[in-house]
Design an enzyme around this catalytic site. Structure first.
Site, PDB file in Angstrom:
ATOM      1  N   HIS B  37       0.777  -1.066   0.210  1.00  9.67           N
ATOM      2  CA  HIS B  37      -0.076   0.301  -0.318  1.00  9.67           C
ATOM      3  C   HIS B  37       1.205   1.589  -0.548  1.00  9.67           C
ATOM      4  O   HIS B  37       0.573   2.269  -0.433  1.00  9.67           O
ATOM      5  CB  HIS B  37      -0.978  -0.049   1.476  1.00  9.67           C
ATOM      6  N   LYS B 102      -9.662  -8.269   7.875  1.00  7.21           N
ATOM      7  CA  LYS B 102     -10.728  -8.237   9.077  1.00  7.21           C
ATOM      8  C   LYS B 102     -10.246  -7.127   9.680  1.00  7.21           C
ATOM      9  O   LYS B 102      -9.490  -6.435  10.508  1.00  7.21           O
ATOM     10  CB  LYS B 102      -9.835  -9.775   9.722  1.00  7.21           C
TER      11      LYS B 102
HETATM   12  S1  SF4 Z   1      -5.118 -14.926  13.974  1.00 11.73           S
HETATM   13 FE1  SF4 Z   1      -3.684 -14.509  15.626  1.00 11.73          FE
HETATM   14  S2  SF4 Z   1      -1.752 -14.838  14.381  1.00 11.73           S
HETATM   15 FE2  SF4 Z   1      -3.225 -15.117  13.126  1.00 11.73          FE
HETATM   16  S3  SF4 Z   1      -4.341 -13.577  11.785  1.00 11.73           S
HETATM   17 FE3  SF4 Z   1      -5.341 -13.323  13.792  1.00 11.73          FE
HETATM   18  S4  SF4 Z   1      -4.410 -12.236  15.597  1.00 11.73           S
HETATM   19 FE4  SF4 Z   1      -2.776 -12.853  13.697  1.00 11.73          FE
END
Ligand code: SF4
Lengths: 281, 175
Positions: B37, B102
């Site tokens: 980015h 996310k």
């Molecule tokens: S599960 Fe844990 S290690 Fe994997 S993306 Fe999410 S915070 Fe990061």
């Protein structure tokens, strides 16, 4: 009697542990996930938990890391004072193990050499190493690769003694709520209370490596862990941050003596991929 | 609601999607995370170009683990989107159709989502092994030197997401 070890033994063990931790969760974490999937009320939460179960199964069967962020390698090392290490530099041996594990295990290289210049080191070294010298002639290695989605949501609060246990509860809830969906819930909350600024943070990180579902041996802390777990699970953050009653699998608190003027509280949040492998050699 | 969407995602289709809807994508998406980015932003400053046509396309915030021999890709789940917030409104204004990641976004990003009739989708954080099974091809198309952070063109089949921010200004995390 001193026991002699060649540091290459550390390298070999660390390499294997990096690969193991990133493909298989410990039984207690697995059980916590399976139990939560039974208990979750929200339909979308249940669906996410069942996909996480499936994810874990695929990871182990097909040797694909559970999560693409295979973490920065954090190592807690307890070295018996009757151990004599030969054959090279201990830290170099640990990092050689990390390099071997992350390269041969097809794990992601997520470490940059300088925090501002930000050039990838290409082999996931160096590790973050915490060493303690203890009585005995053994070496205990606990490797905990830590993802940074959840690490970034961790906090240290320097509370005043007068804020007491209520201040601690506020601190934990603040950190968990601020983390929300970012830390890949359901999370494990590691809390360090006491010590000084950095001691609290190390206690919190180490608390994440405790068996899920096992409470502190101190009765008042065990009670606080249970109370906080209920409070965290009432936030409705839920699996994936999309709502539900499984926001955390566990709240683990470690404590240490502190100064008359202080009440340090560190909250180290770990995602559901709470990786830790221990070996005693 | 549940939708199966063949990419690209049109604005008309995007306007139908509401927070909480499940979508299952098939088609081409592009990956970019922090370092890519930053470079794309610098490239826009310099000569207004990007390594791929952003218009109508979706960026997946993801940096995979290396593929084992004979495999398409390694573990491949979403990374935290908020680290890209600084760069996102500009890309949305250039016509980016959506993002998959996310976690929370800034109000500036959410405004740009509405303004451009785009969508922010979440994939399941920490389900990289499962999600990798939906990726049928992967090709580095820019910034190879960034390793896991290079820009990749992916072809996905039945890739599951949830609508988190929609064209009407809804935000699923804001409950
Ligand atoms: S599960 Fe844990 S290690 Fe994997 S993306 Fe999410 S915070 Fe990061």
């Amino acid at each position: 009697m001193t026991r002699e070890f060649d540091v290459s033994l550390i390298t070999e063990n660390i390499a294997e542990m990096c690969i193991e931790a990133n493909h298989f969760l410990s039984e207690d974490m697995k059980e916590a996930l399976y139990a939560a999937a039974e208990r979750e009320d929200s339909p979308v939460g249940r669906e996410i938990l069942s996909q996480l179960k499936e994810n874990l199964k695929i990871a182990g069967e097909d040797m694909i890391p559970i999560c693409q962020d295979t973490g920065m390698a954090v190592l807690f090392m307890e070295i018996g004072q009757d151990v004599h290490l030969t054959g090279g530099d201990l830290e170099e041996a640990v990092n050689a193990g990390v390099k071997k594990g992350y390269t041969e295990g097809y794990l992601r290289k997520s470490v940059v050499s300088d925090p501002l210049i930000r050039e990838n080191t290409g082999d996931n070294t160096p590790a973050v190493i915490h060493v303690r010298i203890v009585p005995g002639d053994k070496i205990k290695l606990t490797l905990a690769p830590k993802g940074f989605g959840s690490e970034n949501m961790s906090r240290v609060f320097m509370l005043k003694p007068a804020q007491g246990v209520e201040g601690v509860k506020d601190a934990v809830l603040t950190a968990v709520k601020d983390a929300g969906p970012n830390a890949c819930p359901p999370v494990v909350v590691g809390v360090g209370i006491g010590g000084d600024f950095e001691k609290a943070a190390i206690l919190a990180k180490q608390a994440l490596t405790r068996e899920a579902g096992k409470n502190s041996e101190l009765p008042h802390i065990a009670a606080l862990e249970k109370e906080l777990l209920d409070m965290v699970n009432e936030t409705d953050i839920g699996p994936g941050g999309l709502g539900g009653n499984t926001t955390a699998f566990a709240v683990n608190i470690n404590t240490y003596a502190t100064h008359i003027a202080g009440l340090p509280v560190a909250v180290n949040i770990c995602c559901h991929v709470n990786r830790h492998v221990t070996r005693i050699i | 609601m549940e939708y199966r969407i063949d990419l690209p995602l049109t604005k008309e289709y995007a306007e139908k999607l509401r927070i909480g809807d499940k979508v299952i994508f098939t088609g081409t998406i592009f990956t970019a995370r922090d370092a890519a980015h930053k470079r794309m932003d610098e490239s826009l400053d310099k000569d207004g170009t990007l390594p791929f046509d952003i218009k109508g396309n979706i960026i997946y915030y993801m940096g995979p683990s290396p593929a084992r021999p004979g495999r398409v890709i390694g573990s491949a789940g979403p990374t935290t989107a908020s680290r890209m917030d600084k760069y996102t409104p500009r890309l949305l204004d250039l016509g980016m159709a959506g993002m998959i990641g996310k976690g929370k976004r800034t109000p500036e990003v959410l405004d740009a989502v509405v303004r451009n009739k785009a969508v922010y989708f979440a994939a399941i954080g920490g389900a990289g092994a499962l999600l990798s099974k939906c990726i049928k091809s992967s090709e580095v198309i820019a910034y190879d030197d960034l390793g896991t952070e290079a820009v990749r063109k992916l072809y996905v089949e039945d890739f599951p997401c949830i609508v988190v921010a929609d064209t009407a200004g809804g935000n699923l995390y804001d409950r």
